[in-house]
Scaffold this active site. Sequence first.
Site, PDB file in Angstrom:
ATOM      1  N   GLY A 122       5.900 -13.471   2.720  1.00 25.90           N
ATOM      2  CA  GLY A 122       4.478 -13.327   2.433  1.00 25.90           C
ATOM      3  C   GLY A 122       4.138 -13.810   1.043  1.00 25.90           C
ATOM      4  O   GLY A 122       3.359 -13.178   0.319  1.00 25.90           O
ATOM      5  N   ALA A 127       3.386   5.683   6.652  1.00 19.29           N
ATOM      6  CA  ALA A 127       4.659   5.836   7.367  1.00 19.29           C
ATOM      7  C   ALA A 127       5.547   4.611   7.168  1.00 19.29           C
ATOM      8  O   ALA A 127       6.758   4.730   6.970  1.00 19.29           O
ATOM      9  CB  ALA A 127       4.396   6.068   8.852  1.00 19.29           C
ATOM     10  N   TYR A 169       0.193   2.983   7.615  1.00 14.70           N
ATOM     11  CA  TYR A 169       0.621   2.302   6.404  1.00 14.70           C
ATOM     12  C   TYR A 169       1.553   3.203   5.581  1.00 14.70           C
ATOM     13  O   TYR A 169       2.605   2.756   5.110  1.00 14.70           O
ATOM     14  CB  TYR A 169      -0.609   1.924   5.583  1.00 14.70           C
ATOM     15  CG  TYR A 169      -0.321   1.059   4.376  1.00 14.70           C
ATOM     16  CD1 TYR A 169      -0.025  -0.292   4.518  1.00 14.70           C
ATOM     17  CD2 TYR A 169      -0.380   1.592   3.093  1.00 14.70           C
ATOM     18  CE1 TYR A 169       0.226  -1.093   3.413  1.00 14.70           C
ATOM     19  CE2 TYR A 169      -0.138   0.805   1.974  1.00 14.70           C
ATOM     20  CZ  TYR A 169       0.158  -0.538   2.143  1.00 14.70           C
ATOM     21  OH  TYR A 169       0.406  -1.320   1.044  1.00 14.70           O
TER      22      TYR A 169
END
Length: 247
Positions: free
Chosen positions: A12, A157, A155
């Site tokens: 990313g 978790a 998110y």
Amino acid sequence: MDLKGKNCLITGGSRGIGRSIAEYFSTLGANVAITYARSKDAADEVVEVLKKNGVEAMSLQADAVDFQKAEEVINTVVSEWGSLDVVVNNAGITKDNLILRMNEEQWDAVINTNLKSVFNYSKAATKPMMRARGGSIINIGSVVGISGNAGQSNYAASKAGIIGFTKSFAKELASRNIRANVVAPGYIMTEMTGTLDEKVLESIKEETPLGRAGNPEEVASSVAFLASDLSSYITGETIRVDGGMAM
């Protein structure tokens, strides 16, 4: 800090925090490969910026959820540059909703992109790093994975899972001199957070002891420290870059 001669992969890496990490690594002398999900133009732009700093750079299209693709990416980097010294697992998404309204797709998408991708690239990097008897894996977490946040159960978790995974990975691979750590940002001004309402942003600043949001470069410098030999005795750690928010 010096990353000269190190071959690094950042998932990313075409925008936001990932791009800042890639650019900072290149200024420290690292060769940098980035993955991107959709925008080839943005990834190519980053590669050109990196090369201007006098290092080798490449971009590779990959869905972070795809384990086979992760292996292909790792193999490509090792084939091109001979080794892989650093992996930064940065790819991530949000699909926020209150738990009563959250659907299965929102849950699965976030868990797979944010958490499974860390497994994918960490596992794929293990063999070449073991052969080299060394390496550093840095996983981008979040203070939300430490403190939780209403409307972000998926998110939170995924980011809490990253911390647990990293500690386990660090214990398993320490004997081969492979380190694994987490950098947990707070509210950082990126494309993802730049759309926040001004009132929300002000409330965030009020909750943060340093009184402001962070910038991607402040995350990148912490990641670079963990990629460098200056952190050679640090593994299994979570470093918060949050202005004191989660104290």
